[in-house]
Scaffold this active site. Structure first.
Site, PDB file in Angstrom:
ATOM      1  N   ASP A  49       0.847  -1.202   0.000  1.00 46.46           N
ATOM      2  CA  ASP A  49       0.000   0.000   0.000  1.00 46.46           C
ATOM      3  C   ASP A  49       0.879   1.247   0.000  1.00 46.46           C
ATOM      4  OD1 ASP A  49      -2.911   1.140   0.770  1.00 46.46           O
ATOM      5  OD2 ASP A  49      -1.385   2.267   1.876  1.00 46.46           O
ATOM      6  N   TYR A  54       3.053   9.796  -0.093  1.00 41.75           N
ATOM      7  CA  TYR A  54       4.123   9.157   0.690  1.00 41.75           C
ATOM      8  C   TYR A  54       5.497   9.396   0.046  1.00 41.75           C
ATOM      9  CZ  TYR A  54       0.136   6.498   2.627  1.00 41.75           C
ATOM     10  OH  TYR A  54      -1.057   6.111   3.183  1.00 41.75           O
ATOM     11  N   LYS A  83      -2.686   5.899  -4.191  1.00 37.65           N
ATOM     12  CA  LYS A  83      -3.762   6.874  -3.934  1.00 37.65           C
ATOM     13  C   LYS A  83      -3.415   8.233  -4.518  1.00 37.65           C
ATOM     14  CE  LYS A  83      -3.817   4.666   0.643  1.00 37.65           C
ATOM     15  NZ  LYS A  83      -2.382   4.469   0.973  1.00 37.65           N
ATOM     16  N   HIS A 116      -7.378   9.654  -2.097  1.00 35.77           N
ATOM     17  CA  HIS A 116      -6.859   9.632  -0.721  1.00 35.77           C
ATOM     18  C   HIS A 116      -7.782  10.324   0.276  1.00 35.77           C
ATOM     19  CE1 HIS A 116      -2.633   9.096   1.173  1.00 35.77           C
ATOM     20  NE2 HIS A 116      -3.548   8.923   2.089  1.00 35.77           N
TER      21      HIS A 116
HETATM   22  P1  NAP Z   1       0.001   1.236  11.856  1.00 40.62           P
HETATM   23  O1  NAP Z   1       0.232   0.235  10.799  1.00 40.62           O
HETATM   24  O2  NAP Z   1      -1.145   1.085  12.771  1.00 40.62           O
HETATM   25  O3  NAP Z   1       1.310   1.358  12.760  1.00 40.62           O
HETATM   26  C1  NAP Z   1       2.587   1.487  12.209  1.00 40.62           C
HETATM   27  C2  NAP Z   1       3.563   1.780  13.337  1.00 40.62           C
HETATM   28  O4  NAP Z   1       3.599   0.662  14.246  1.00 40.62           O
HETATM   29  C3  NAP Z   1       4.972   2.031  12.907  1.00 40.62           C
HETATM   30  O5  NAP Z   1       5.466   3.082  13.723  1.00 40.62           O
HETATM   31  C4  NAP Z   1       5.693   0.722  13.190  1.00 40.62           C
HETATM   32  O6  NAP Z   1       7.034   0.972  13.541  1.00 40.62           O
HETATM   33  C5  NAP Z   1       4.922   0.177  14.364  1.00 40.62           C
HETATM   34  N1  NAP Z   1       4.808  -1.313  14.332  1.00 40.62           N
HETATM   35  C6  NAP Z   1       4.615  -2.087  13.239  1.00 40.62           C
HETATM   36  N2  NAP Z   1       4.530  -3.372  13.562  1.00 40.62           N
HETATM   37  C7  NAP Z   1       4.675  -3.440  14.906  1.00 40.62           C
HETATM   38  C8  NAP Z   1       4.685  -4.508  15.818  1.00 40.62           C
HETATM   39  N3  NAP Z   1       4.551  -5.778  15.396  1.00 40.62           N
HETATM   40  N4  NAP Z   1       4.857  -4.227  17.143  1.00 40.62           N
HETATM   41  C9  NAP Z   1       4.992  -2.955  17.554  1.00 40.62           C
HETATM   42  N5  NAP Z   1       4.987  -1.890  16.726  1.00 40.62           N
HETATM   43  C10 NAP Z   1       4.833  -2.129  15.408  1.00 40.62           C
HETATM   44  O7  NAP Z   1      -0.096   2.721  11.295  1.00 40.62           O
HETATM   45  P2  NAP Z   1      -0.038   3.473   9.905  1.00 40.62           P
HETATM   46  O8  NAP Z   1       1.290   3.357   9.267  1.00 40.62           O
HETATM   47  O9  NAP Z   1      -0.558   4.810  10.159  1.00 40.62           O
HETATM   48  O10 NAP Z   1      -1.112   2.694   8.999  1.00 40.62           O
HETATM   49  C11 NAP Z   1      -0.769   1.577   8.197  1.00 40.62           C
HETATM   50  C12 NAP Z   1      -0.752   1.933   6.729  1.00 40.62           C
HETATM   51  O11 NAP Z   1      -2.034   2.377   6.313  1.00 40.62           O
HETATM   52  C13 NAP Z   1       0.155   3.116   6.369  1.00 40.62           C
HETATM   53  O12 NAP Z   1       1.510   2.807   6.350  1.00 40.62           O
HETATM   54  C14 NAP Z   1      -0.403   3.492   5.036  1.00 40.62           C
HETATM   55  O13 NAP Z   1       0.060   2.606   4.029  1.00 40.62           O
HETATM   56  C15 NAP Z   1      -1.886   3.354   5.304  1.00 40.62           C
HETATM   57  N6  NAP Z   1      -2.496   4.623   5.794  1.00 40.62           N
HETATM   58  C16 NAP Z   1      -3.423   5.208   5.005  1.00 40.62           C
HETATM   59  C17 NAP Z   1      -4.014   6.399   5.394  1.00 40.62           C
HETATM   60  C18 NAP Z   1      -5.036   7.016   4.521  1.00 40.62           C
HETATM   61  O14 NAP Z   1      -5.359   8.202   4.702  1.00 40.62           O
HETATM   62  N7  NAP Z   1      -5.589   6.294   3.579  1.00 40.62           N
HETATM   63  C19 NAP Z   1      -3.662   7.006   6.605  1.00 40.62           C
HETATM   64  C20 NAP Z   1      -2.724   6.377   7.402  1.00 40.62           C
HETATM   65  C21 NAP Z   1      -2.166   5.186   6.987  1.00 40.62           C
HETATM   66  P3  NAP Z   1       8.321   0.583  12.604  1.00 40.62           P
HETATM   67  O15 NAP Z   1       7.987   0.907  11.183  1.00 40.62           O
HETATM   68  O16 NAP Z   1       9.374   1.496  13.143  1.00 40.62           O
HETATM   69  O17 NAP Z   1       8.587  -0.868  12.821  1.00 40.62           O
END
Ligand code: NAP
Length: 320
Positions: A49, A54, A83, A116
């Site tokens: 994704d 990004y 997106k 997005h």
């Molecule tokens: P998330 O996946 O809920 O959390 C990611 C964070 O958690 C990172 O800081 C990562 O750190 C840490 N992490 C990952 N695996 C872990 C584990 N097993 N144990 C402990 N910590 C862990 O948050 P997100 O990145 O906001 O959301 C996921 C994805 O959704 C994004 O990357 C993006 O692709 C998408 N997204 C889309 C939107 C939108 O508006 N459509 C908004 C936000 C996100 P490290 O990387 O340092 O390991």
């Protein structure tokens, strides 16, 4: 193939979308190159994704292209989602913007293209284009689909009301909705409405997005993030993690998957990239899902304040 090793969700046009993938927000250059290599070649993630905003589509395109030319993977091992950012939602610009995404990703088409946000902005990304409605935005997405640039199209950060409004006039159905959805913001109404209309749902921030506070928009704007409890520290989550000999992250992901919703956990840490994919060798019971569903804390983390004042601001009613 990576695509057949994991469960999929069938979209309304028959396209199969994997229920798990790697999120790449805030992973730039070296980090994301390594993360995608570990995820796709080693762990066998079936989905990546990304998004224009990004600023890592080019790096992701390069590493995928390299792995494909070395024979390590095939193009269709990886379901690619990207997106269009707010400045490319105006249908006057969205088709050309989608072509730029494909160029950066070095693919003929992406598997899923999302808008997005619901609110369109001018090319400078700062001025709101208040006259562009979500119905207009969706016409642009349909043109992208009709031109064969994406196997499926969808929306992100749209309210339930906006989704329901657009499906009334849509010629191509909304194939996927990607919204914030996690333990403390379970989105039951959205999930219900999407189910009723056959729309697949993807959760972002399934782990509570612990890294979100570091984010800066390309305009230099830092976002204000309200304090929030860490979902990874939730007592019920920890209890279930112990019971199943899993990590809190794996329990949070499994909770979403049990509800028929896809997840895209982000990590640039190889051990976590592997860990987050190992969520298909255990199940939560119905009672356990219900217990998590009824967590007492409720909090939307992503309020996207830059959309405030736009007629299509999806979170109007939540801003006080
Ligand atoms: P998330 O996946 O809920 O959390 C990611 C964070 O958690 C990172 O800081 C990562 O750190 C840490 N992490 C990952 N695996 C872990 C584990 N097993 N144990 C402990 N910590 C862990 O948050 P997100 O990145 O906001 O959301 C996921 C994805 O959704 C994004 O990357 C993006 O692709 C998408 N997204 C889309 C939107 C939108 O508006 N459509 C908004 C936000 C996100 P490290 O990387 O340092 O390991």
């Amino acid at each position: 193939s990576n695509m057949t090793a994991f469960p999929t969700i069938k979209l309304q046009n028959g396209v199969e979308m994997p229920v798990i993938g790697l999120g790449t927000w805030q992973s730039t250059d070296d980090d994301v190159r390594k993360a995608v290599e570990v995820a796709v070649a080693e762990a066998k993630y079936p989905l990546i994704d990304t998004a224009e905003i990004y600023q890592n589509e080019e790096v992701i395109g390069n590493i995928l292209h390299k792995m494909i030319s070395e024979g390590k993977i095939k193009r269709d091992d990886v379901f690619l989602t990207t997106k269009l950012w707010t400045n490319n939602l105006n249908p006057a610009r969205s088709l050309a913007a989608a072509r730029e995404c494909l160029k950066r990703l070095q693919v003929e088409k992406v598997d899923l293209l999302l808008c997005h946000m619901p609110a369109a902005f001018a090319e400078n990304g700062v001025d709101q284009e208040k006259e562009v409605s979500v119905e207009e935005v969706w016409k642009g997405m349909e043109a992208i689909y009709d031109a064969g640039l994406a196997r499926a199209i969808g929306v992100s950060n749209w309210s339930v009301e906006q989704v329901e409004r657009v499906i009334k006039s849509a010629k191509v159905p909304i194939h996927n909705v990607q919204n914030e959805l996690y333990l403390y913001w379970p989105q039951h109404e959205l999930a219900e409405v999407c189910k009723k209309h056959g729309i697949s749902v993807t959760s972002y921030g399934s782990l509570g997005s612990p890294g979100r506070v570091n984010f800066t928009l390309p305009t230099g704007q830092k976002l204000d993030w309200a304090a929030a409890p860490n979902a990874l520290d939730d007592a019920k989550v920890k209890e279930l993690a112990e019971k199943y000999n899993k990590s809190p992250a794996q329990v949070l992901l499994r909770y979403v998957i049990e509800r028929g919703i896809a997840v895209i956990p982000k990590s640039v840490t190889p051990a976590r990239i592997h860990e987050n994919l190992k969520v298909f060798d255990f199940k939560l019971t119905e009672e356990e899902v219900k217990a998590l569903d009824s967590a007492t804390h409720r909090q939307r983390l992503f309020l996207q304040p830059f959309m405030e004042g736009h007629p299509e601001d999806p979170f109007k009613s939540e801003r006080v």
